[in-house]
Design a protein around this motif. Structure first.
Motif, PDB file in Angstrom:
ATOM      1  N   ALA A  45       0.846  -1.076  -0.160  1.00 43.37           N
ATOM      2  CA  ALA A  45       0.167  -0.029   0.142  1.00 43.37           C
ATOM      3  C   ALA A  45       1.043   1.074  -0.126  1.00 43.37           C
ATOM      4  O   ALA A  45       1.667   1.658   0.905  1.00 43.37           O
ATOM      5  CB  ALA A  45      -0.744   0.000   1.314  1.00 43.37           C
ATOM      6  N   LYS A  64      -6.196  -4.187   3.576  1.00 44.04           N
ATOM      7  CA  LYS A  64      -6.368  -2.650   3.771  1.00 44.04           C
ATOM      8  C   LYS A  64      -6.327  -2.200   5.239  1.00 44.04           C
ATOM      9  O   LYS A  64      -5.552  -1.162   5.498  1.00 44.04           O
ATOM     10  CB  LYS A  64      -7.461  -2.237   2.981  1.00 44.04           C
ATOM     11  CG  LYS A  64      -7.338  -0.461   2.981  1.00 44.04           C
ATOM     12  CD  LYS A  64      -8.495  -0.165   1.813  1.00 44.04           C
ATOM     13  CE  LYS A  64      -8.343   1.283   1.867  1.00 44.04           C
ATOM     14  NZ  LYS A  64      -7.499   1.936   1.179  1.00 44.04           N
ATOM     15  N   LYS A 104      -4.147   2.679  -1.350  1.00 41.61           N
ATOM     16  CA  LYS A 104      -4.588   1.482  -2.111  1.00 41.61           C
ATOM     17  C   LYS A 104      -3.844   0.024  -2.117  1.00 41.61           C
ATOM     18  O   LYS A 104      -2.631   0.195  -2.351  1.00 41.61           O
ATOM     19  CB  LYS A 104      -5.048   1.813  -3.616  1.00 41.61           C
ATOM     20  CG  LYS A 104      -5.346   0.707  -4.523  1.00 41.61           C
ATOM     21  CD  LYS A 104      -5.729   1.309  -6.080  1.00 41.61           C
ATOM     22  CE  LYS A 104      -6.220  -0.063  -6.864  1.00 41.61           C
ATOM     23  NZ  LYS A 104      -6.173   0.496  -8.134  1.00 41.61           N
ATOM     24  N   THR A 105      -4.569  -1.137  -1.759  1.00 36.46           N
ATOM     25  CA  THR A 105      -3.507  -2.099  -1.587  1.00 36.46           C
ATOM     26  C   THR A 105      -3.561  -3.252  -2.816  1.00 36.46           C
ATOM     27  O   THR A 105      -4.531  -3.230  -3.492  1.00 36.46           O
ATOM     28  CB  THR A 105      -4.111  -3.431  -0.330  1.00 36.46           C
ATOM     29  OG1 THR A 105      -5.470  -3.525  -0.540  1.00 36.46           O
ATOM     30  CG2 THR A 105      -3.887  -2.180   0.886  1.00 36.46           C
ATOM     31  N   LYS A 106      -2.523  -3.822  -3.126  1.00 33.79           N
ATOM     32  CA  LYS A 106      -2.356  -4.631  -4.316  1.00 33.79           C
ATOM     33  C   LYS A 106      -1.280  -5.551  -3.929  1.00 33.79           C
ATOM     34  O   LYS A 106      -0.316  -5.308  -2.974  1.00 33.79           O
ATOM     35  CB  LYS A 106      -2.198  -4.108  -5.449  1.00 33.79           C
ATOM     36  CG  LYS A 106      -0.793  -3.196  -5.636  1.00 33.79           C
ATOM     37  CD  LYS A 106      -0.626  -2.569  -6.859  1.00 33.79           C
ATOM     38  CE  LYS A 106       0.970  -2.091  -7.268  1.00 33.79           C
ATOM     39  NZ  LYS A 106       0.963  -1.593  -8.506  1.00 33.79           N
TER      40      LYS A 106
END
Length: 158
Positions: free
Chosen positions: A54, A75, A82-84
């Protein structure tokens, strides 16, 4: 000279359980399913370690091989942005291990580690041990001790 990923894991584990050795296989264990079949155990017993990002913060999530880590939980744990999932290059830089062989400890860079309670249901679980041809048999308690992780419910449905 830099030690191999497997040797790095072995050395780290020795501090906690000197008699614990990674299990080595002839072929890479490409998926949780393949690893579970090779060992004759449930898919859930294969711990998957996934690095999320993030913004410029990373965290490693460890969960049973038969559950999905929910993005809302990631998150909440990371707190911002924004998490990925991290890219394969980021995974190798941060953990020191390639995707598919990420051990949840002996990381290259210190990041928060979260262990999902989905792993508690097993007496033994198997983590990657630095190379795709290896697994490390550990108890849930040993995993928590070696990672210094926070326990969470990352796989619970909302």
């Amino acid at each position: 000279m830099k030690s191999s990923p497997l040797e790095k894991v072995r050395s780290y584990v020795q501090r906690y359980q000197p008699d614990l050795e990674p299990i080595l296989f002839e072929e890479p264990l490409e998926t949780s399913e393949v690893a579970a079949h090779a060992l004759g155990v449930e898919i859930g017993q294969i711990a998957k370690s996934i690095l999320f990002r993030a913004d410029d913060k990373y965290a490693l999530f460890v969960a049973a091989g038969d559950v999905r880590i929910h993005s809302k939980r990631v998150k909440a744990a990371l707190g911002t942005g924004k998490t990925k999932m991290a890219s394969p290059e980021e995974v190798e830089t941060v953990t020191g291990f390639r995707v598919g062989a990420v051990c949840p400890f002996a990381l290259e860079v210190e990041v928060p580690i979260f262990v999902d309670r989905s792993l508690q249901r097993f007496s033994h679980i198997y983590t990657a041990a630095g190379i795709a041809e290896s697994l490390l048999p550990v108890t849930y308690e040993a995993l928590l001790q070696m990672t210094g992780a926070e326990e969470i419910d990352a796989a619970s449905a909302e």
